[in-house]
Scaffold this motif. Structure first.
Motif, mmCIF file in Angstrom:
data_model
loop_
_atom_site.group_PDB
_atom_site.id
_atom_site.type_symbol
_atom_site.label_atom_id
_atom_site.label_comp_id
_atom_site.label_asym_id
_atom_site.label_seq_id
_atom_site.Cartn_x
_atom_site.Cartn_y
_atom_site.Cartn_z
ATOM 1 N N HIS A 241 -22.622 64.704 -19.050
ATOM 2 C CA HIS A 241 -21.561 63.794 -18.629
ATOM 3 C C HIS A 241 -21.063 64.234 -17.262
ATOM 4 N N ALA A 242 -21.008 63.301 -16.312
ATOM 5 C CA ALA A 242 -20.518 63.599 -14.964
ATOM 6 C C ALA A 242 -19.135 63.000 -14.787
ATOM 7 N N ASP A 243 -18.161 63.865 -14.569
ATOM 8 C CA ASP A 243 -16.806 63.412 -14.291
ATOM 9 C C ASP A 243 -16.679 63.206 -12.785
ATOM 10 N N ALA A 244 -16.904 61.958 -12.368
ATOM 11 C CA ALA A 244 -16.784 61.594 -10.951
ATOM 12 C C ALA A 244 -15.555 60.729 -10.747
ATOM 13 N N ALA A 245 -14.508 60.983 -11.541
ATOM 14 C CA ALA A 245 -13.296 60.172 -11.461
ATOM 15 C C ALA A 245 -12.773 60.130 -10.034
ATOM 16 N N TYR A 246 -12.729 61.285 -9.390
ATOM 17 C CA TYR A 246 -12.275 61.356 -7.993
ATOM 18 C C TYR A 246 -13.416 61.118 -7.026
ATOM 19 N N GLY A 247 -14.530 61.783 -7.210
ATOM 20 C CA GLY A 247 -15.580 61.778 -6.204
ATOM 21 C C GLY A 247 -16.521 60.591 -6.241
ATOM 22 N N GLY A 248 -16.489 59.802 -7.307
ATOM 23 C CA GLY A 248 -17.507 58.775 -7.504
ATOM 24 C C GLY A 248 -17.587 57.744 -6.397
ATOM 25 N N GLY A 249 -16.466 57.334 -5.839
ATOM 26 C CA GLY A 249 -16.493 56.324 -4.793
ATOM 27 C C GLY A 249 -17.290 56.756 -3.578
ATOM 28 N N PHE A 250 -17.332 58.061 -3.312
ATOM 29 C CA PHE A 250 -18.047 58.561 -2.128
ATOM 30 C C PHE A 250 -19.556 58.386 -2.256
ATOM 31 N N GLN A 251 -20.023 57.974 -3.435
ATOM 32 C CA GLN A 251 -21.441 57.653 -3.593
ATOM 33 C C GLN A 251 -21.858 56.509 -2.681
ATOM 34 N N LEU A 252 -20.915 55.717 -2.204
ATOM 35 C CA LEU A 252 -21.227 54.612 -1.292
ATOM 36 C C LEU A 252 -21.588 55.099 0.103
ATOM 37 N N THR A 253 -21.267 56.352 0.430
ATOM 38 C CA THR A 253 -21.526 56.876 1.771
ATOM 39 C C THR A 253 -22.736 57.804 1.756
#
Length: 460
Positions: A241-253
């Motif tokens: 399980h990856a907790d990307a609650a904070y960092g997940g949006g940066f996947q767009l960059t």
């Protein structure tokens, strides 16, 4: 009513960053208490109460908020929420609102592609990463353990968000079944220590089933070694399980995707669009590699009153079968509408700007004498005054010095930071994440920090 509310909204937006200090105001509240009146109220008076009450709360939408994870509250998303609430359509079962579910599903499919998940992946828009984590944990429990089990163990670190422990408790796991893995010198999960603990638990008759990797820790912003954790989970038949609650949006960059490498191998991912996509609070997303696991762990036959619904169609999902909620508003519009209105490039540019600003803040903090600064992975900065006596010359005195620096920063009325605890010591924490925060704001915040350090700690 709409005219008066529009006037309120425009006045609120106009005040952001001008006459609204980011911290809470100390004046006592004047909101009426007790039960609602029997007769009608006056709209403008009610709006005044709301204006005063919000004015005394933390201004998490303004450019000077660096506390916790600032919630941008993108206005176009709020407009979408108004439309969704006024039209008031139910989206738990696709047959009741097929085109609306299709719009929501289009965003989820896009996010699955952005995270490089396979065609069988499914998504669910939730109230936040906490709800998504619970659904993911239940899916992992069903898939790996076959249901609740007294021997199942899951693995976190001291910096894993506490929503994981809460989800484990709600799913029927005892505290001792949540195993804490040591962190390395960079405060990331120690992959070797994780595998050693997992092997130890296998030998002791336990059943390791869930490994949690953090893609942007709340305390420090650090990213766990996701590729190594994926390897470990694969070797031991565990759910990652990856907790990307904070960092997940940066996947767009491009930079964010490089930093989050390995997240695409997770069995489940949570991200909070109210963090790194700037949307209003309670906008979270859960993505699951195998959508069947989510449905098998949450779907029920349903009540007799649902017999008229078409629940056999495969084209669109019934969101009520993918999570705990049966009552469900049209939640996806708050995601779909701003993405369509502004375009993905606008979000990507805003996120790249935050990474650029984070580099500026890191560089400038390191130029302040007496500060110890941890290197940021994304946009969370953690730092402390080293060697301040605070009155007694010991570690407790150093902690008190840092708390006094924090109070001085927040007393400026232009920037709000918070503190956290790392390795038993108090550190100050600054998160650059609001889409309204730009270079002039972070420059001002750094000046305030520099002045507070000089004033409190006497460092020149």
């Amino acid at each position: 009513m709409m005219a008066d509310v529009t006037e309120f909204v425009l006045g609120f937006l106009d005040s952001l960053g001008r006459d609204r200090p980011p911290g809470p105001r100390p004046e006592p509240g004047t909101a009426p208490a007790g039960r609602p009146p029997e007769g009608p109220g006056e709209l403008r008076e009610l709006l005044r109460v709301v204006r005063d009450a919000t004015g005394r709360a933390h201004d998490t939408t303004g450019p000077g908020c660096y506390a916790y994870f600032p919630g941008g509250g993108l206005v176009s998303s709020a407009v979408a929420e108004l439309l969704a609430r006024v039209t008031n359509r139910y989206s738990g079962f696709a047959s009741m609102a097929g085109e609306l579910v299709a719009l929501e599903e289009s965003v989820l499919r896009w996010l699955c592609r952005e995270f490089l998940l396979p065609d069988g992946a499914r998504g669910l828009v939730t109230t936040g990463a906490s709800a998504g984590t619970l659904a993911a944990l239940v899916a992992a429990r069903t898939t790996v353990l076959g249901g609740p089990g007294a021997t199942g163990t899951l693995y976190v670190t001291r910096h894993t968000h506490h929503c994981v422990a809460k989800a484990a408790m709600l799913a029927g796991f005892a505290p001792e079944q949540v195993r804490e893995v040591p962190v390395d010198a960079g405060l990331r999960m120690d992959a070797r220590a994780a595998e050693a603990l997992i092997e130890q638990d296998w030998a002791a008759g336990r059943r390791p089933f869930l490994l949690v990797g953090t893609a942007g820790a709340t305390d420090t912003g650090t990213i766990d070694p996701l590729p190594q954790l994926a390897d470990i989970a694969g070797r031991h038949g565990m759910w990652l399980h990856a907790d990307a609650a904070y960092g997940g949006g940066f996947q767009l960059t491009g930079r964010g995707r490089a930093l989050l490498a390995g997240v695409e191998r997770a069995d489940s991912i949570v991200l909070d669009a109210h963090k790194s996509l700037f949307l209003p609070y309670t906008t979270g997303v859960l993505l699951v590699r195998d959508g069947r696991a989510l449905r098998l762990s949450h779907a029920t036959a349903g009540g007799a009153y649902l017999r008229d619904l078409d629940r056999e169609a495969d084209e669109l999902p019934d969101y009520a079968d993918l999570g705990a909620e049966l009552s469900r508003e049209w939640r996806g519009l708050r995601l779909w509408f701003p993405l369509q209105l502004h375009g993905v490039a606008a979000f990507r540019a805003a996120l790249d700007e935050k990474l650029d600003l984070a580099a500026v803040v890191d560089r400038e903090l390191r130029r302040i004498p007496g500060l110890r600064v941890l290197p940021p992975d994304l946009t969370v900065h953690v730092f402390r005054v080293a060697g301040g006596d605070g009155g007694d010359g010991g570690p407790v005195g150093e902690d008190e010095t840092n708390l006094r620096v924090l109070r001085a920063i927040n007393a400026s009325g232009r920037a709000t930071l918070t503190s956290t605890r790392v390795n038993g010591r108090i550190w100050l924490r600054m998160c650059v994440l609001n889409h309204r925060t730009h270079r002039e704001h972070v420059d001002d915040a750094v000046r305030i920090i520099r002045d507070a350090v000089r004033q409190v700690a006497g460092v020149r």
